[in-house]
Design an enzyme around this catalytic site. Sequence first.
Site, PDB file in Angstrom:
ATOM      1  CG  ASP A 293      -4.914  18.405  27.650  1.00 55.80           C
ATOM      2  OD1 ASP A 293      -3.794  18.908  27.847  1.00 55.80           O
ATOM      3  OD2 ASP A 293      -5.833  18.434  28.485  1.00 55.80           O
TER       4      ASP A 293
ATOM      5  N   GLY B 275     -11.792  17.865  36.953  1.00 56.81           N
ATOM      6  CA  GLY B 275     -10.839  18.796  36.362  1.00 56.81           C
ATOM      7  C   GLY B 275     -11.561  20.018  35.852  1.00 56.81           C
TER       8      GLY B 275
ATOM      9  CE  LYS C 205     -14.162  15.183  30.163  1.00 61.61           C
ATOM     10  NZ  LYS C 205     -13.208  15.096  31.255  1.00 61.61           N
TER      11      LYS C 205
ATOM     12  CB  VAL D 198     -14.581  11.120  35.245  1.00 61.84           C
ATOM     13  CG1 VAL D 198     -14.804   9.674  34.776  1.00 61.84           C
ATOM     14  CG2 VAL D 198     -14.036  11.958  34.095  1.00 61.84           C
TER      15      VAL D 198
ATOM     16  CG  MET E 266     -11.833  20.941  29.932  1.00 68.77           C
ATOM     17  SD  MET E 266     -12.752  22.292  29.124  1.00 68.77           S
ATOM     18  CE  MET E 266     -12.503  23.604  30.291  1.00 68.77           C
TER      19      MET E 266
END
Length: 476
Positions: A201, A86, A106, A91, A88
Amino acid sequence: MVDPENVQGTSHLLAAIFCPNCQVTFVPPVQVKACPQCGQPLPETDASTATRRDDAAMRASQAKEVDELIGRTLGIYRLEALLGAGAMGRVYLARHLDLGRSCALKILPPRLVEADPGFICRFLEEGRAAAALVHPNIITVHAIGMEQGYHYLEMEFVAGQSLQQLVREEGPQSPERATAFAARIAEGLAEAHRHHILHRDLKPENVLLTHTGIPKIADFGLARTVAKETEGGTGRELAGTPPFMAPELFQGGPASPASDVYALGVTYYVLLTGQYPFKSPNLNELIRQVTLEPIPDPRRWCPKLPLEMAECLHSLLAKAPANRPPDAAAAAQLLQAVLGQAEDLEVLLQQAFRAQSGVTWMREGERFLLSLRFANGRRQQVILEPSEHAAAERLLIIQSICAKAEPAYYESALRLNSEMLHGALALREIDGETVFVMVDSYPRATVDAEEIRRSVLEVAHHADAVERLLSNRDRH
């Protein structure tokens, strides 16, 4: 997260196509004009939907870096496969070499850290806070650190799928199942709120399902930032994923337990309908909808949604934070009240028949069709479905067809019914045909896995015995 055995060709998972509406990076198999996740058109670069994904951040998501990491050892971890990616970070499925177990790692792209130096401070703070949360509905954080220039978070590995994938593959969930998911998510979120930790989030993509159907919340506090264009032409940063952000966040208010509750409400709406309540390719238009327009009626997509569940949904999605449950603990109480304390039926079935051979089932709308194979080679189908009562009075009906209701069978059927100690033989119309069925029922709100297991086996054996006595066949 996906099962690592099903991960194929991981390097192609990262491509620089980014949806500003749901904030997901994806690779389409062919050129597309709409996001495959939220269905919104992919606009050309637009100031009102600009995000803080500058060139450095975009380069951090290129496949070359991924190929370099897969198969490498970072300290005590060996990276084996890419599980997800994603804005950010990424993973990975990793192997903890000291403990000999799988975990999820992550990793923040170094170039993203360079582009936003303050992000690593937030990452460390939130990682340490999330590590204090131990709850069955939260992904456990085991460690946080840095190795070879990579900042990482070691997490519990869940070999399942996200709620987003579940809805994409199965479509909207039944009201009962969606509410059961929402209630369990609320319980995990409540544990965070008790520790004064906000998620910021929460969305279906950040809720993973175990192989037994238990939802677990991931990614606490790692909200993305987006830029909203103001009337003066300047940008103002907002934290979160726009379709899940509460109205007060768009108006400059701080994140709070009530804004997490709103995100829970949007997640609940998606589970029930397969739709976002509000969506637009333009962020300012989305903000207008969220802050001014009423919630679209979920019964448009979920016509069987009970009134009490619809009212609960509207409470979670109230425009004013004061009109929502103040935190996730209150939201969990509300959801459990409308659910009637009932556990999700599929989870109960998994618990009931985990160690039972010869029993399979499939979902058909709100009911489940179970197939049982007996030692003598005969088979029997059992139907489980909720009654149409209100939630507090709803029953779980367990029934199995014995034979067509022919007059020649009536006398024998009455005699058999008088001899039964559990369940009853009854006349029912199923699929347009009047039949004899073995039937049993329990209060839906309190039935447990052992009661289901015992009743299904007894109903199936009795129905098969009655069919054999009445017709000497094995049709049902």
